[in-house]
Scaffold this active site. Sequence first.
Site, PDB file in Angstrom:
ATOM      1  N   CYS A 107     -62.378  20.016  45.486  1.00  0.00           N
ATOM      2  CA  CYS A 107     -62.177  18.678  44.938  1.00  0.00           C
ATOM      3  C   CYS A 107     -61.288  18.728  43.699  1.00  0.00           C
ATOM      4  CB  CYS A 107     -63.505  18.060  44.515  1.00  0.00           C
ATOM      5  SG  CYS A 107     -64.778  17.989  45.784  1.00  0.00           S
ATOM      6  N   CYS A 108     -60.467  17.712  43.569  1.00  0.00           N
ATOM      7  CA  CYS A 108     -59.755  17.419  42.328  1.00  0.00           C
ATOM      8  C   CYS A 108     -59.540  15.909  42.329  1.00  0.00           C
ATOM      9  CB  CYS A 108     -58.456  18.219  42.189  1.00  0.00           C
ATOM     10  SG  CYS A 108     -57.144  17.790  43.337  1.00  0.00           S
ATOM     11  N   TRP A 109     -58.857  15.388  41.325  1.00  0.00           N
ATOM     12  CA  TRP A 109     -58.754  13.939  41.168  1.00  0.00           C
ATOM     13  C   TRP A 109     -58.243  13.260  42.427  1.00  0.00           C
ATOM     14  CZ3 TRP A 109     -61.455  10.917  38.538  1.00  0.00           C
ATOM     15  CH2 TRP A 109     -61.043   9.623  38.212  1.00  0.00           C
TER      16      TRP A 109
END
Length: 151
Positions: A64-66
Amino acid sequence: MRIAVSSDMDEPVARLLVEELRGRGHEVLAHGALRPGADPRWAVCSQRAAREVADGTADQAVVCCWTGTGASIAANKVPGVRAALCTDAYTADGARRWNDANVLAIGLRLTSAPLLREILDAWLAGGPGEDAEDLDNVAHVERLDRGPAAP
């Protein structure tokens, strides 16, 4: 199943992801902001989670990231990993069936709790299909991991 999970930020959807996976009976191997003291940079933690899939420590990973884009790019740099950025259940199902994806990338910004659950339902219920063309494409991608593809 052992699932490596990474996030560059300690966001509610990332915490929910870990909770959902554990609630479904999976062992979670946490990376990045989800593990105290770990390097939270998206390139680093995504690569570490993907490496666990490639070396067999984990069966799958969720990175996950933004936006999910950077996490998927970093994970796909690990040979043997086929990471797919999935924004809905249909894409998650297709990524498992047609691409034999072994790493799910999620964007923290737009993924709501109900959407996350739908994506996980499709991802975890899915598996590689048996269509000859899809299998050939996956084999071609595996050859790319070993060097330039033959024509």
